[in-house]
Structure formats: C-alpha cells, structure tokens
Design a protein around this motif. Structure first.
Motif, PDB file in Angstrom:
ATOM      1  N   ALA A   1       0.827  -1.207   0.000  1.00  0.00           N
ATOM      2  CA  ALA A   1       0.000   0.000   0.000  1.00  0.00           C
ATOM      3  C   ALA A   1       0.859   1.253   0.000  1.00  0.00           C
ATOM      4  O   ALA A   1       0.601   2.210  -0.748  1.00  0.00           O
ATOM      5  CB  ALA A   1      -0.931   0.002   1.207  1.00  0.00           C
ATOM      6  N   ALA A   2       1.896   1.273   0.836  1.00  0.00           N
ATOM      7  CA  ALA A   2       2.776   2.439   0.927  1.00  0.00           C
ATOM      8  C   ALA A   2       3.503   2.695  -0.384  1.00  0.00           C
ATOM      9  O   ALA A   2       3.762   3.849  -0.749  1.00  0.00           O
ATOM     10  CB  ALA A   2       3.786   2.244   2.056  1.00  0.00           C
ATOM     11  N   GLY A   3       3.817   1.621  -1.095  1.00  0.00           N
ATOM     12  CA  GLY A   3       4.579   1.779  -2.335  1.00  0.00           C
ATOM     13  C   GLY A   3       3.739   2.095  -3.545  1.00  0.00           C
ATOM     14  O   GLY A   3       4.242   2.695  -4.507  1.00  0.00           O
ATOM     15  N   THR A   4       2.444   1.721  -3.535  1.00  0.00           N
ATOM     16  CA  THR A   4       1.635   1.828  -4.751  1.00  0.00           C
ATOM     17  C   THR A   4       0.387   2.701  -4.651  1.00  0.00           C
ATOM     18  O   THR A   4      -0.147   3.117  -5.674  1.00  0.00           O
ATOM     19  CB  THR A   4       1.173   0.422  -5.206  1.00  0.00           C
ATOM     20  OG1 THR A   4       0.299  -0.136  -4.209  1.00  0.00           O
ATOM     21  CG2 THR A   4       2.357  -0.504  -5.400  1.00  0.00           C
ATOM     22  N   GLN A   5      -0.082   2.987  -3.429  1.00  0.00           N
ATOM     23  CA  GLN A   5      -1.374   3.658  -3.283  1.00  0.00           C
ATOM     24  C   GLN A   5      -1.229   5.156  -2.986  1.00  0.00           C
ATOM     25  O   GLN A   5      -0.217   5.615  -2.457  1.00  0.00           O
ATOM     26  CB  GLN A   5      -2.182   2.999  -2.167  1.00  0.00           C
ATOM     27  CG  GLN A   5      -2.457   1.520  -2.396  1.00  0.00           C
ATOM     28  CD  GLN A   5      -3.233   1.262  -3.663  1.00  0.00           C
ATOM     29  OE1 GLN A   5      -4.337   1.799  -3.853  1.00  0.00           O
ATOM     30  NE2 GLN A   5      -2.682   0.446  -4.558  1.00  0.00           N
ATOM     31  N   THR A   6      -2.289   5.891  -3.316  1.00  0.00           N
ATOM     32  CA  THR A   6      -2.339   7.313  -2.988  1.00  0.00           C
ATOM     33  C   THR A   6      -2.581   7.459  -1.488  1.00  0.00           C
ATOM     34  O   THR A   6      -3.089   6.538  -0.837  1.00  0.00           O
ATOM     35  CB  THR A   6      -3.477   7.999  -3.766  1.00  0.00           C
ATOM     36  OG1 THR A   6      -4.718   7.326  -3.488  1.00  0.00           O
ATOM     37  CG2 THR A   6      -3.207   7.959  -5.267  1.00  0.00           C
ATOM     38  N   PRO A   7      -2.241   8.631  -0.921  1.00  0.00           N
ATOM     39  CA  PRO A   7      -2.344   8.799   0.536  1.00  0.00           C
ATOM     40  C   PRO A   7      -3.713   8.476   1.127  1.00  0.00           C
ATOM     41  O   PRO A   7      -3.799   7.961   2.239  1.00  0.00           O
ATOM     42  CB  PRO A   7      -2.000  10.284   0.728  1.00  0.00           C
ATOM     43  CG  PRO A   7      -1.103  10.596  -0.416  1.00  0.00           C
ATOM     44  CD  PRO A   7      -1.632   9.806  -1.576  1.00  0.00           C
ATOM     45  N   ASN A   8      -4.807   8.749   0.387  1.00  0.00           N
ATOM     46  CA  ASN A   8      -6.139   8.533   0.953  1.00  0.00           C
ATOM     47  C   ASN A   8      -6.566   7.071   0.951  1.00  0.00           C
ATOM     48  O   ASN A   8      -7.615   6.730   1.488  1.00  0.00           O
ATOM     49  CB  ASN A   8      -7.178   9.377   0.203  1.00  0.00           C
ATOM     50  CG  ASN A   8      -7.338   8.933  -1.246  1.00  0.00           C
ATOM     51  OD1 ASN A   8      -6.392   8.474  -1.862  1.00  0.00           O
ATOM     52  ND2 ASN A   8      -8.533   9.100  -1.785  1.00  0.00           N
ATOM     53  N   LYS A   9      -5.748   6.186   0.350  1.00  0.00           N
ATOM     54  CA  LYS A   9      -6.094   4.765   0.308  1.00  0.00           C
ATOM     55  C   LYS A   9      -5.132   3.882   1.107  1.00  0.00           C
ATOM     56  O   LYS A   9      -5.425   2.707   1.343  1.00  0.00           O
ATOM     57  CB  LYS A   9      -6.116   4.275  -1.141  1.00  0.00           C
ATOM     58  CG  LYS A   9      -7.221   4.877  -1.993  1.00  0.00           C
ATOM     59  CD  LYS A   9      -7.208   4.288  -3.396  1.00  0.00           C
ATOM     60  CE  LYS A   9      -8.312   4.866  -4.257  1.00  0.00           C
ATOM     61  NZ  LYS A   9      -8.282   4.301  -5.638  1.00  0.00           N
ATOM     62  N   VAL A  10      -4.012   4.438   1.503  1.00  0.00           N
ATOM     63  CA  VAL A  10      -2.974   3.635   2.155  1.00  0.00           C
ATOM     64  C   VAL A  10      -3.487   2.930   3.406  1.00  0.00           C
ATOM     65  O   VAL A  10      -3.261   1.732   3.611  1.00  0.00           O
ATOM     66  CB  VAL A  10      -1.748   4.512   2.503  1.00  0.00           C
ATOM     67  CG1 VAL A  10      -0.799   3.771   3.448  1.00  0.00           C
ATOM     68  CG2 VAL A  10      -1.003   4.898   1.233  1.00  0.00           C
ATOM     69  N   ALA A  11      -4.205   3.648   4.262  1.00  0.00           N
ATOM     70  CA  ALA A  11      -4.601   3.107   5.569  1.00  0.00           C
ATOM     71  C   ALA A  11      -5.617   1.981   5.467  1.00  0.00           C
ATOM     72  O   ALA A  11      -5.644   1.091   6.323  1.00  0.00           O
ATOM     73  CB  ALA A  11      -5.145   4.226   6.455  1.00  0.00           C
ATOM     74  N   VAL A  12      -6.482   1.987   4.454  1.00  0.00           N
ATOM     75  CA  VAL A  12      -7.555   0.990   4.383  1.00  0.00           C
ATOM     76  C   VAL A  12      -7.363  -0.031   3.270  1.00  0.00           C
ATOM     77  O   VAL A  12      -8.109  -1.009   3.191  1.00  0.00           O
ATOM     78  CB  VAL A  12      -8.933   1.690   4.195  1.00  0.00           C
ATOM     79  CG1 VAL A  12      -9.270   2.517   5.416  1.00  0.00           C
ATOM     80  CG2 VAL A  12      -8.938   2.545   2.929  1.00  0.00           C
TER      81      VAL A  12
END
Length: 461
Positions: free
Chosen positions: A276-287
C-alpha cells in the motif's frame, strides 16, 4: 535394533505426516489478513480524516502486526525445548500435544474484543501460538531430514515448502469463511478464527500419528558403512553443540539467518501495508490492506515462498548451499535498492508484484537451505540440537525488524509521514536501509566462510 526400526518404517509416510503438520503450522503466515479485523473488533472504526480513510480507535496497526513478531520470537525459543522433549518422549506424543495447544491458542484469539489489552492478543497470537508453531515446525523438519540423509536438500525443500503452502491454503479458507469480498471484519473475525483453529488442530493431529523418531545412528552409520576397515575417525565431521559454538562459522551462519528472517518480517506481518505504501495514494494507504486486492499479495507471497523452498532446496543438492545463498541474497539486495529508489505511492502494482515475488521466493529458499547448511558444516548426527541453537536467529531477526518497523516502540508506534503525505505507523524506509547493510555483510560472509575442521579427532581401532 534401530536398523530394524528403519526397515519396518515407511519413511514416506513419515514425510506425509510431516507435510500435514507443516501445512497446519504454516497457516500462521497468513496473519497479515487479520490485522484490520483485530483493530476493528477491539473498537476501531473506519473514518474519513481530512479526506483520508483510516481506522480510528482500537488497537494500533503497528502493535497488532507486532503480534506476528512476538510469535516468531517464541517460535524460535520453543525449539530449544521441543527437540529434547521429542527425543525423550517421542516425536509423535510431543506433536499431538503441541497440535492441541496450537489449535486452542487460535480459538483463544476469539477473546479479543472491544477495549481489550494488546497483551491479550500477544499472549494467544504471539507467545502460545508461536511456541507451539516452533515445536511443530522444527522438530518434524529435522526428524524428516534424518530419515533421508542422502536427500537432505530435497526433503528439507518438500517439508518447508509445505510450511509455506499453509499460508496460501488457509488464506483462501479464511477468506471463504469470511464471505463477501473475503475481508476480515469485526463481524466475521470470530467465525474465521473458529474454523482456522479447528482445521489447523485436526490437520496437525492427524499428521502426528504418522510420525516416528528417526534412528539416532543415521549419520554415523553412513560413515561406518563407507569404510572397509575398523580404523576410522569417530565424529570427524559431527560437531556437538558445544564444539559448534566454539567455531566462528556458527556465529557467521547465525548472522546470515537473522538477515534472511528479517525479510519474513516484511512479508509475514506487513506485506499488505508495504504494498500500500509503495503503490497507493495517501487517501487509500490506511484501508487498502483490508481489500481483496491486498489479500492477493498474501497469496502471492505464499506461492512464491513455497516455490522458493522446494526449488532452491532441490537446487542446493546440485549446486551446493553457497550458490543458492549467493543467488537469493543478491536478488534481495536488488529488490531493496528498487524500493529505496522509488518514491512512496509511485510504484506500479506490477513492479510491486515483482518485488514481493522476488523477496518471498528468496526467503523461502534461504530458510530451506539453512538447516541443510548447518548439517553440512557441523554434521548430521547432532543437527536437530545444533540447528535449534542457530535457529534462535529466527526470533532475533523477527524482533529486530519488528522494532525497526515500529520505530523502536511496538506499544506505541511513531507516526511516519511519507513524502507523498501518507501517514503510517510502520517505518519501512528505516527497515529497508538496515536490511540493505545486513545483506551486503551476509554476502561478504558467504565469500569468506569455509567448513570448520575439528582440531582433535579420536581414533577407533
């Protein structure tokens, strides 16, 4: 009498029992799909904070994922007791006993609820579950290797691959039981835990009934059968644990094992968050870690891990252990360089798949070859006891990577703000840098290390 025991026993049935136990024990490696479920059941809720979805309240993510680290520590510590207990009471009895407690500890996780202490989760999911896992894993593995002294790499590969396969099989079982998209939530967590615990218990108990202790003279009989006269060196290549600990090679191998296991810390408890940290935008990382797409990464880790264990275990019998270690550590070195040189959220899903597959394949290969490496360097006769000592690097490596990812405080992990604005409670960048240095040191060790030679050998006339 032991030779007759070998003839009366079918070693392949023993391998079958070992495989069943390894699959059951390996189910623990699917732990990362439970992280969000425990956070939600302990009181967390999904909320939008400044436009970013995240789990607020409940047990913190870093503390929940650290449960896996605690499990790895007690997994390694328990092997110190498991090996002598299996020798004293028989591997079948010890495996049945450990299987029952292993299954019950999973069921005990159902006690975790709203406002539960993290210590309750660490007790059942870390201390007890990890300890029984270690007894089941290493006692059956080293026993299986002794039954096939001329096929150590292959047998180690088959058994340890089964351990890796466990997380793949149970990942899909857990998701099917969860229903819907397969995400573990507060509502379905207890149901999934019940079936995981019940199936794991039954599988390992059934496997235990196939087990039998390998003859203690496995190694020495090979030496005596290959000599036509009565003047031979006794235990020329078989080191006792005390003798092994007086060699520099033991500590060098120990360090390299610590390095290998730290990759497991990334893949076993945090692979979804790492992706998630490597591929997702900030608003999606946590979930993102609770989605079916994230669960696919757990499956990919399991497949690559399993293939690495079988292929590299078999290859080590052909090319030698050092060659396998060179291949795996260099690949992991390249993977770390790519992770460190890519901005957070900027890596493609395809590249992250390549990174995860490479790391998991190499970790699987490494963890398979280490027991055979120890038997190569210090002899087969005492390999169970010797490897249980070296294997303590497993727990130490897990603890190191756990503390690194929690920025030194698993009870209250520090928030890490990435360059793209995403906020994590796991410090991946620090972990990558430490691993990079340790991999380089390990490669130097593999260049320099040589088999130890006993200074004094008794002669039998």
């Amino acid at each position: 009498m032991e030779k007759n025991s070998r003839k009366l026993s079918n070693p392949w049935l023993i391998i079958l029992g070992t495989v069943l136990i390894q699959i059951s024990a390996g189910s623990f490696y699917a732990w990362s799909i439970f992280n969000n479920g425990f956070m939600l059941k302990s009181g967390g809720t999904v909320q939008a904070v400044n436009g970013v979805k995240k789990i607020v309240g409940g047990l913190p993510a870093g503390s929940v994922s650290f449960t896996f680290t605690v499990g790895m520590l007690f997994l390694s510590l328990a092997t110190l007791a498991g090996i002598p207990l299996a020798k004293k009471y028989g591997i079948k009895i010890i495996s049945i006993f450990a299987s029952i407690i292993y299954g019950l500890s999973i069921l005990g996780l159902m006690l975790v609820g709203k406002n539960s202490s993290i210590w309750l989760l660490w007790l059942f999911g870390g201390v007890i579950l990890g300890a029984m896992n270690g007894i089941l894993y290493l006692t059956t593995l080293t026993n299986a290797i002794k039954w096939f002294p001329k096929r150590k790499g292959l047998i180690s590969g088959v058994c340890v691959a089964s351990y890796g396969l466990g997380s793949f099989i149970f990942k899909y079982i857990d998701m099917a039981i969860a229903g819907g998209a397969g995400a573990i939530t507060a509502q379905n967590l207890d149901r999934v835990l019940f079936w995981w615990g019940t199936l794991a218990l039954l599988l390992s108990v059934v496997g235990s009934f196939f087990l039998k202790n390998a003859p203690e003279d496995s190694a020495s009989s090979l030496d005596t059968n290959n000599n036509s006269n009565n003047s031979i060196f006794i235990d020329k290549t078989n080191f006792t644990t005390s003798e092994m600990l007086h060699t520099s090679q033991a500590y060098l191998i120990f360090f390299c094992l610590i390095t290998a296991v730290m990759f497991m810390g990334l893949l076993g408890s945090a692979v979804t968050n790492m992706a998630a940290a490597g591929t997702q935008t900030p608003n999606k990382v946590a979930v993102w870690g609770g989605t079916s797409a994230a669960a696919t990464f757990v499956a990919i880790v399991a497949i690559a891990n399993t293939l690495g264990r079988f292929i590299m275990g078999w290859l080590s019998d052909i090319t030698g252990r050092k060659t396998v270690f060179f291949i795996t550590y260099i690949v992991q070195l390249l993977a770390l360089i790519i992770l460190l040189s890519t901005k957070p959220g900027a890596m493609s899903i395809g590249m992250m798949y390549i990174i995860v597959i490479a790391m998991a394949f190499c970790f699987g290969g490494n963890i398979t070859v280490f027991p055979t490496c120890v038997s190569d360097y210090f002899g087969l006769k005492n390999t169970s006891r010797n490897y249980s000592i070296i294997y303590q690097g497993f727990g130490i490596g897990a603890i190191i990577v756990g503390f690194l990812m929690a920025s030194g405080n698993p009870l209250n992990p520090k928030n890490i703000t990435l360059s793209n604005g995403a906020v994590l409670t796991q410090n991946f960048n620090l972990t990558y840098w430490v691993l990079l240095i340790m991999v380089i040191i390990s490669l130097v060790i593999f260049v320099l290390i040589k088999k130890p030679v006993k200074k004094n050998s008794n002669i039998k006339n």
